[in-house]
Design a protein around this motif. Structure first.
Motif, PDB file in Angstrom:
ATOM      1  N   ASP A 154      39.398  48.996  34.703  1.00 30.98           N
ATOM      2  CA  ASP A 154      39.382  50.458  34.562  1.00 30.98           C
ATOM      3  C   ASP A 154      39.868  50.932  33.201  1.00 30.98           C
ATOM      4  OD1 ASP A 154      38.441  50.799  37.162  1.00 30.98           O
ATOM      5  OD2 ASP A 154      40.468  50.707  37.996  1.00 30.98           O
ATOM      6  N   ALA A 155      40.576  50.102  32.443  1.00 25.09           N
ATOM      7  CA  ALA A 155      41.079  50.488  31.126  1.00 25.09           C
ATOM      8  C   ALA A 155      41.336  49.196  30.351  1.00 25.09           C
ATOM      9  CB  ALA A 155      42.366  51.302  31.240  1.00 25.09           C
ATOM     10  N   PRO A 156      41.240  49.216  29.014  1.00 25.09           N
ATOM     11  CA  PRO A 156      40.964  50.348  28.135  1.00 25.09           C
ATOM     12  C   PRO A 156      39.503  50.798  28.194  1.00 25.09           C
ATOM     13  CG  PRO A 156      41.042  48.331  26.861  1.00 25.09           C
ATOM     14  CD  PRO A 156      41.438  47.964  28.258  1.00 25.09           C
ATOM     15  N   GLN A 157      39.180  51.837  27.410  1.00 26.64           N
ATOM     16  CA  GLN A 157      37.860  52.465  27.481  1.00 26.64           C
ATOM     17  C   GLN A 157      36.759  51.471  27.127  1.00 26.64           C
ATOM     18  OE1 GLN A 157      37.396  55.548  28.577  1.00 26.64           O
ATOM     19  NE2 GLN A 157      35.186  55.317  28.452  1.00 26.64           N
ATOM     20  N   ALA A 158      37.035  50.570  26.182  1.00 27.21           N
ATOM     21  CA  ALA A 158      36.004  49.625  25.752  1.00 27.21           C
ATOM     22  C   ALA A 158      35.585  48.685  26.868  1.00 27.21           C
ATOM     23  CB  ALA A 158      36.498  48.831  24.548  1.00 27.21           C
ATOM     24  N   LEU A 159      36.477  48.440  27.863  1.00 28.70           N
ATOM     25  CA  LEU A 159      36.168  47.525  28.960  1.00 28.70           C
ATOM     26  C   LEU A 159      35.923  48.253  30.278  1.00 28.70           C
ATOM     27  CD1 LEU A 159      38.906  44.820  28.261  1.00 28.70           C
ATOM     28  CD2 LEU A 159      36.517  44.792  27.517  1.00 28.70           C
ATOM     29  N   ALA A 160      36.148  49.559  30.296  1.00 33.62           N
ATOM     30  CA  ALA A 160      36.099  50.307  31.555  1.00 33.62           C
ATOM     31  C   ALA A 160      34.728  50.191  32.205  1.00 33.62           C
ATOM     32  CB  ALA A 160      36.434  51.777  31.305  1.00 33.62           C
ATOM     33  N   GLY A 161      34.757  49.885  33.517  1.00 32.39           N
ATOM     34  CA  GLY A 161      33.539  49.814  34.305  1.00 32.39           C
ATOM     35  C   GLY A 161      32.837  48.473  34.264  1.00 32.39           C
ATOM     36  N   GLN A 162      33.286  47.538  33.433  1.00 29.59           N
ATOM     37  CA  GLN A 162      32.628  46.232  33.342  1.00 29.59           C
ATOM     38  C   GLN A 162      33.102  45.313  34.473  1.00 29.59           C
ATOM     39  OE1 GLN A 162      32.420  44.392  29.464  1.00 29.59           O
ATOM     40  NE2 GLN A 162      32.782  46.367  28.436  1.00 29.59           N
ATOM     41  N   THR A 163      32.231  44.410  34.861  1.00 27.98           N
ATOM     42  CA  THR A 163      32.510  43.463  35.941  1.00 27.98           C
ATOM     43  C   THR A 163      32.787  42.085  35.338  1.00 27.98           C
ATOM     44  OG1 THR A 163      31.023  44.713  37.370  1.00 27.98           O
ATOM     45  CG2 THR A 163      31.647  42.515  38.096  1.00 27.98           C
ATOM     46  N   PHE A 164      33.820  41.399  35.883  1.00 25.48           N
ATOM     47  CA  PHE A 164      34.243  40.098  35.350  1.00 25.48           C
ATOM     48  C   PHE A 164      34.481  39.118  36.492  1.00 25.48           C
ATOM     49  CE2 PHE A 164      35.614  43.341  32.397  1.00 25.48           C
ATOM     50  CZ  PHE A 164      35.293  42.830  31.145  1.00 25.48           C
ATOM     51  N   VAL A 165      34.395  37.839  36.134  1.00 24.21           N
ATOM     52  CA  VAL A 165      34.845  36.750  37.011  1.00 24.21           C
ATOM     53  C   VAL A 165      36.210  36.310  36.483  1.00 24.21           C
ATOM     54  CG1 VAL A 165      34.446  34.393  37.772  1.00 24.21           C
ATOM     55  CG2 VAL A 165      32.528  36.005  37.628  1.00 24.21           C
ATOM     56  N   GLU A 166      37.246  36.364  37.349  1.00 23.70           N
ATOM     57  CA  GLU A 166      38.598  36.013  36.913  1.00 23.70           C
ATOM     58  C   GLU A 166      38.870  34.536  37.195  1.00 23.70           C
ATOM     59  OE1 GLU A 166      43.227  37.546  37.365  1.00 23.70           O
ATOM     60  OE2 GLU A 166      41.671  38.310  38.719  1.00 23.70           O
ATOM     61  N   VAL A 167      39.318  33.831  36.147  1.00 16.35           N
ATOM     62  CA  VAL A 167      39.627  32.401  36.242  1.00 16.35           C
ATOM     63  C   VAL A 167      41.098  32.219  35.847  1.00 16.35           C
ATOM     64  CG1 VAL A 167      39.068  30.098  35.423  1.00 16.35           C
ATOM     65  CG2 VAL A 167      37.252  31.787  35.698  1.00 16.35           C
ATOM     66  N   GLU A 168      41.832  31.428  36.609  1.00 13.69           N
ATOM     67  CA  GLU A 168      43.249  31.201  36.351  1.00 13.69           C
ATOM     68  C   GLU A 168      43.512  29.711  36.131  1.00 13.69           C
ATOM     69  OE1 GLU A 168      45.422  32.675  39.641  1.00 13.69           O
ATOM     70  OE2 GLU A 168      44.638  34.736  39.510  1.00 13.69           O
ATOM     71  N   ALA A 169      44.565  29.446  35.324  1.00 12.91           N
ATOM     72  CA  ALA A 169      44.982  28.051  35.104  1.00 12.91           C
ATOM     73  C   ALA A 169      46.473  28.059  34.744  1.00 12.91           C
ATOM     74  CB  ALA A 169      44.179  27.401  33.978  1.00 12.91           C
ATOM     75  N   PRO A 170      47.280  27.111  35.299  1.00 19.47           N
ATOM     76  CA  PRO A 170      48.702  27.079  34.968  1.00 19.47           C
ATOM     77  C   PRO A 170      48.924  26.541  33.550  1.00 19.47           C
ATOM     78  CG  PRO A 170      48.116  25.252  36.401  1.00 19.47           C
ATOM     79  CD  PRO A 170      46.885  26.091  36.288  1.00 19.47           C
ATOM     80  N   VAL A 171      49.988  27.061  32.915  1.00 17.72           N
ATOM     81  CA  VAL A 171      50.374  26.564  31.591  1.00 17.72           C
ATOM     82  C   VAL A 171      51.492  25.547  31.820  1.00 17.72           C
ATOM     83  CG1 VAL A 171      51.223  27.181  29.303  1.00 17.72           C
ATOM     84  CG2 VAL A 171      49.757  28.781  30.564  1.00 17.72           C
ATOM     85  N   PRO A 172      51.241  24.252  31.644  1.00 15.18           N
ATOM     86  CA  PRO A 172      52.235  23.227  31.962  1.00 15.18           C
ATOM     87  C   PRO A 172      53.552  23.452  31.215  1.00 15.18           C
ATOM     88  CG  PRO A 172      50.079  22.255  31.550  1.00 15.18           C
ATOM     89  CD  PRO A 172      49.970  23.678  31.164  1.00 15.18           C
TER      90      PRO A 172
END
Length: 612
Positions: free
Chosen positions: A270-288
């Motif tokens: 939803d924010a900032p304006q440059a990214l607002a409304g875009q759809t993403f796939v969220e990927v996570e990884a631990p930092v050892p």
């Protein structure tokens, strides 16, 4: 016995059962919808899986980048804790020794790109720092309240991410306790800042951020996301963070990222304006070795729209091909039946239209005859009303000049009475010559009264609008006779420039005289009591027309009045009706001429009439 073709039934081809077509249409629509949904769903899953695979590979590289930056700084506290110079500065904090240590720490920080390296004594006071020469120098600052000092003093070493109270830049504080013969000597602290890492992340289209074990964002490619949380922070943790100034006055509100159902397993920013409304796939990884988690948002555009569009287009192509073949076969069968139906319907429609058109033409003829008769009656009424209006205008003018004419008649009558009495005396004396002279004068005065009353009667008479050859000078003289007394009374000079030739025009004399009386009356009304008032009537002629100009040296016509001068009820007089000029123009138009008002000093009216 004959039969009317319109009453004869035509054979109608048997229609296909509508239920079959309806069922086929419903089946086709349902199949298209189902096929489109399957294609879209399958394309979405395939595209999202590809986006996730690529994101998982990219997030591993960014974890390695972040870990490398941390590990590079993590060895410094360990090495400096064993350095004899650092220990000597804590045991004997002499000025020369501390300045030497400041310079060493400065060079080491610059070589390792550490944010800051500084030494705290057992009270938490900074006695040496790499930034000792800057305005943000830590030397002399008390950091006893900081968890990285307190924990290092009790446990020996610790790592703590926090917001810098002096530099106002966040970073990872890595501290280690220095041991002496009699106990702890102090704490060495290395601050690792991640500005370069964040700059590297910003080069990519995927927003990236790292969170601690509480879900609070520590490092991010989006500056506005720093110190916001992926999950609500409990109130007791908020209190601890506020007390330790770990994140300054950051509100610790939720990140503007929310999961959505369509496409599945995706999130929307939803924010900032440059990214607002875009759809993403969220990927996570631990930092050892840190307890942190790296998050990366891989955009679904343009991969997802392209994949779904291609799959839906292919499915639509197969569906169109299948249903098109079926429709073509059914259409050919249906076309033959429709052609037979159309031929029969066309014959019926043609016969009905011929009959309808014939009736319409008959009705139109009757209506046209009635309209022509009505128009003739209306035209006659309009002509009669126009004549009545002209006559009413003349009578109105007569009312205005009645006093003037009465004065013109009163003077000759009084003179006749005087001369008659004198004649009686001359006869009594026997002076016949003087009596004859008086009788001659009485005759002339009687002729003058007769000419005035005759002109008045002629003007008042309801005259026909028959056009004939008319002397322009005679018409103007008649108009001057009717309004002459008013002009003399107001001391208005009437100038006539009619030329030596007696110009003649085609007009109705009385009606033309009415036009000039109206113009002279209007000019006298406009001049009022103005000194040096003057009315000028000029005429000139060419081969076909006579142009007459009537002007005065009065105030002229206002611009707003001139625009609507020839519209009914438009007037500059307080008691006028605004019909005189309208009637005058209609009279001139009947004669085949023109009547207009021109711009100039005073009022100027131009009349053109056909030359006789």
């Amino acid at each position: 016995m004959t039969t009317d073709l319109r009453d004869r039934p035509f054979p109608v081809a048997r229609k296909a059962r509508p239920i079959s077509w309806l069922f086929l249409g419903v089946l086709a629509i349902a199949s298209l919808i189902a096929l489109d949904a399957l294609a879209r769903r399958g394309a979405e899953r395939w595209a999202l899986s590809q986006v996730r695979l690529n994101a998982e590979a990219a997030v591993g590289l960014r974890v390695a980048m972040l870990r490398s930056e941390i590990e590079k700084q993590r060895t410094l506290p360990l090495v400096l804790a064993e350095d004899p110079g650092v220990r000597a500065a804590l045991e004997r904090p002499e000025e020369a020794r501390l300045l030497s240590l400041d310079a060493r720490l400065e060079a080491l920080a610059e070589a390792t790109r550490a944010g800051a390296i500084y030494l705290l004594d057992t009270r938490g006071m900074t006695i040496a720092a790499s930034n000792y020469r800057s305005d943000e120098s830590f030397v002399g600052s008390d950091y006893s309240f900081r968890p990285y000092f307190q924990t290092a003093m009790t446990d020996g070493h610790t790592e703590h991410f926090a917001f810098g109270t002096v530099s106002l830049r966040p970073g990872l504080y890595m501290s280690r306790r220095l041991e002496g013969n009699t106990g702890p000597l102090g704490v060495i602290v290395v601050k690792a800042e991640f500005g370069q890492v964040q700059d590297e992340w910003r080069r990519f289209v995927e927003p990236t951020f790292a969170t601690d074990e509480r879900g609070i964002v520590l490092v991010s490619s989006e500056a506005a996301w720093r110190f916001r949380a992926t999950v609500p922070v409990p109130e007791h943790q908020r209190a601890e963070i506020r007390t330790s100034l770990q994140f300054g006055d950051a509100p610790l509100d939720i990140l503007p990222i929310r999961p959505v159902q369509v496409p599945p397993e995706t999130v929307v920013v939803d924010a900032p304006q440059a990214l607002a409304g875009q759809t993403f796939v969220e990927v996570e990884a631990p930092v050892p070795t840190t307890g942190w988690t790296l998050h990366m948002l891989a955009p679904t555009a343009p991969s997802l729209p392209l994949a779904t569009t291609a799959a839906r287009s292919l499915a639509l192509l197969f569906a169109v091909a299948g249903f098109g073949s079926l429709g073509f076969w059914l259409a050919r069968r249906r076309r033959l039946e429709e052609e037979r139906e159309q031929e029969a319907a066309a014959r019926r429609e043609l016969e009905a239209r011929v009959a309808e058109r014939t009736a319409e033409l008959s009705d139109a003829n009757d209506l046209l005859r009635g309209e022509m008769e009505e128009r003739q009656r209306t035209q006659a009424e309009v002509t009669e009303l126009q004549d009545e209006l002209v006559q009413a205008s003349k009578l109105t003018v007569l009312g205005q000049i009645a006093a003037s004419v009465a004065h013109e008649v009163n003077q000759p009558v009084a003179a006749i009475r005087t001369y008659a009495e004198n004649t009686k005396l001359f006869l009594d004396r026997g002076d016949q010559d003087a009596a004859r002279q008086n009788l001659a004068i009485i005759g002339n005065l009687t002729d003058r009264v007769g000419s005035i009353t005759g002109e008045l009667r002629a003007f008042a008479r309801k005259s026909p609008a028959e056009v004939s050859r008319v002397s322009l000078r005679a018409v103007i003289d008649g108009a001057g006779l009717l309004v002459g007394h008013r002009l003399r009374q107001q001391d208005i000079a009437l100038e006539e420039e009619l030329g030596a030739e007696d110009l003649t025009v085609l007009a109705a004399p009385v009606r033309l005289e009415q036009v000039f009386v109206n113009l002279l009356q209007n000019a006298a009304e406009a001049l009022g009591d103005r000194e040096g008032g003057r009315i000028r009537i000029a005429a000139r002629a060419d081969a076909e027309r006579v142009i007459i100009t009537v002007s005065d040296n009065g105030p002229g016509l206002p611009q707003e009045v001139r625009k609507a001068l020839f519209m009914p009820f438009v007037t500059t007089k307080s008691a006028g009706l605004g019909l005189g000029l309208v009637i005058s123009r209609d009279i001139i138009t009947e004669f085949g001429g023109t009547f207009s008002a021109d711009e100039g000093e005073g009022a100027i009216f131009t009349i053109t009439l056909p030359r006789a």
